[in-house]
Design a protein around this motif. Structure first.
Motif, PDB file in Angstrom:
ATOM      1  N   LEU A 138      43.723  39.571  32.062  1.00 50.11           N
ATOM      2  CA  LEU A 138      42.730  38.499  32.190  1.00 50.11           C
ATOM      3  C   LEU A 138      43.351  37.258  32.811  1.00 50.11           C
ATOM      4  N   GLY A 139      44.590  36.985  32.433  1.00 55.11           N
ATOM      5  CA  GLY A 139      45.275  35.837  33.016  1.00 55.11           C
ATOM      6  C   GLY A 139      45.507  36.019  34.504  1.00 55.11           C
ATOM      7  N   SER A 142      42.282  35.579  36.342  1.00 56.43           N
ATOM      8  CA  SER A 142      41.944  34.164  36.439  1.00 56.43           C
ATOM      9  C   SER A 142      42.685  33.505  37.591  1.00 56.43           C
ATOM     10  N   VAL A 143      43.970  33.832  37.718  1.00 54.79           N
ATOM     11  CA  VAL A 143      44.770  33.269  38.802  1.00 54.79           C
ATOM     12  C   VAL A 143      44.263  33.739  40.158  1.00 54.79           C
ATOM     13  N   VAL A 145      41.243  34.860  40.947  1.00 58.73           N
ATOM     14  CA  VAL A 145      39.942  34.260  41.238  1.00 58.73           C
ATOM     15  C   VAL A 145      40.124  32.821  41.710  1.00 58.73           C
ATOM     16  N   PHE A 146      41.016  32.106  41.052  1.00 57.39           N
ATOM     17  CA  PHE A 146      41.316  30.742  41.464  1.00 57.39           C
ATOM     18  C   PHE A 146      41.835  30.715  42.897  1.00 57.39           C
ATOM     19  N   ARG A 275      37.048  23.031  40.365  1.00 56.60           N
ATOM     20  CA  ARG A 275      37.445  24.441  40.239  1.00 56.60           C
ATOM     21  C   ARG A 275      38.813  24.566  39.589  1.00 56.60           C
ATOM     22  N   ALA A 279      39.784  26.552  36.194  1.00 53.14           N
ATOM     23  CA  ALA A 279      40.879  27.517  36.167  1.00 53.14           C
ATOM     24  C   ALA A 279      41.892  27.141  35.091  1.00 53.14           C
ATOM     25  N   LEU A 282      40.634  28.439  31.756  1.00 52.85           N
ATOM     26  CA  LEU A 282      40.721  29.898  31.658  1.00 52.85           C
ATOM     27  C   LEU A 282      42.152  30.367  31.476  1.00 52.85           C
ATOM     28  N   VAL A 283      43.050  29.832  32.278  1.00 55.60           N
ATOM     29  CA  VAL A 283      44.441  30.268  32.225  1.00 55.60           C
ATOM     30  C   VAL A 283      45.093  29.854  30.910  1.00 55.60           C
ATOM     31  N   SER A 285      43.603  29.434  28.087  1.00 54.98           N
ATOM     32  CA  SER A 285      43.030  30.284  27.045  1.00 54.98           C
ATOM     33  C   SER A 285      43.737  31.634  26.985  1.00 54.98           C
ATOM     34  N   CYS A 286      44.022  32.205  28.155  1.00 47.20           N
ATOM     35  CA  CYS A 286      44.731  33.488  28.200  1.00 47.20           C
ATOM     36  C   CYS A 286      46.141  33.355  27.633  1.00 47.20           C
TER      37      CYS A 286
END
Length: 294
Positions: A138-139, A142-143, A145-146, A275, A279, A282-283, A285-286
């Motif tokens: 997931l991390g 996230s990276v 997608v960023f 954005r 990010a 999200l990052v 949180s992971c």
């Protein structure tokens, strides 16, 4: 007895996690500082020069403490550390940041925690639970997608250099974390720097030297990556990996790209938008979830 041992292990891992976090904070300035100095020093001079300065400091510290030579069984591992974090990562990031912004570099370097976890399996024989790999994935997503949303998905020569830097760093991190379980973390990086010192000097002498005297900000940035990124940051980082587990504690580095983005925006005036803030959430949180995937 087993409950007491489990609590002690959890406390040790928590201490390791905070040491690793301190290392990440120090490392998070590396790309902006490199980006600031590399136009004046050049990629190769920057990469090898910082290794020479850090090697001198490490050698002086070892002499001051009258530290004994590590046993012969450690030298192969120290050579692997030197190849990864003394040569590979600094040189390839310096080459990459001649052509890409520090924020772009931070996005690609965001793959480093996953690469370190894989290296921990290969070199340190760690076996994280499947849920760990889920959070790790997931991390990484996230990276990526960023990177895509930020327009950093297009592969360039700078990206190739950054990916090579990730591979070298992950190898050096995993092997250094493994050695730090038997040698103190500060000894691991110091002896790796000393081992690499003769090669660093030769490589620096053969590198293209600056054609002008670099300005004061470039010298300050060069000093930071030489003293903090190349030496002191590893004191905390390797101790954290040794105590907290290479794969688990290494996941705190998921936060590093976001910190680097903020420093790049602050110090280099590179673009920072909503954005990036998303990010960051999200990052982070992971990284937090990976802490609890025992």
């Amino acid at each position: 007895m087993s409950i007491h041992s489990n609590v002690t292990e959890q406390r040790t891992e928590t201490v390791g996690w905070w040491w690793a976090a301190l290392g990440v904070l120090i490392f998070s300035f590396t790309l902006p500082m490199t980006r600031l100095a590399v136009p004046d020093f050049g990629g190769l001079t920057m990469g090898f020069g910082r290794a020479v300065v850090a090697g001198l400091l490490a050698g002086g510290l070892l002499l001051w403490r009258r530290d004994r030579l590590p046993l012969p069984r450690y030298w192969a591992g120290l050579a692997l550390v030197a190849g990864g974090v003394v040569f590979g990562f600094p040189v390839f990031t310096s080459l990459a940041l001649r052509t890409v912004p520090a924020i772009h570099g931070a996005v690609v370097i965001g793959l480093l925690p996953a690469a370190t976890a894989i290296a921990a399996v290969l070199f340190a024989r760690e076996r994280p639970r499947p849920v760990f790999w889920l959070v790790c994935g997931l991390g990484v997503v996230s990276v990526l997608v960023f990177a895509l949303v930020s327009g950093a998905g297009q592969l360039r020569l700078g990206d190739v250099y950054l990916l090579l830097a990730v591979i070298f760093a992950a190898t050096g991190y995993a092997e250094g974390g493994r050695l730090a379980r038997e040698l103190d973390g500060w000894r691991v990086i110091c002896w790796a720097l000393v081992l690499a010192f003769p090669f660093s000097v030769v490589a620096l002498l053969l590198s293209p030297w600056p054609t002008h005297l670099p300005p004061v900000p470039a010298w300050l940035a060069f000093g930071y990556v030489s003293v903090f990124s190349m030496l002191l940051g590893f004191f905390a980082w390797y101790r954290g990996l040794a105590l907290g587990g290479i794969a688990r504690a290494g996941q705190i580095q998921l936060v590093q790209p976001i910190l680097t983005v903020f420093w790049s925006a602050l110090l280099l005036k590179e673009a920072l938008d909503g954005r990036t803030l998303l990010a960051a959430a999200l990052v982070f949180s992971c990284a937090a979830l990976s802490r609890f995937t025992r």
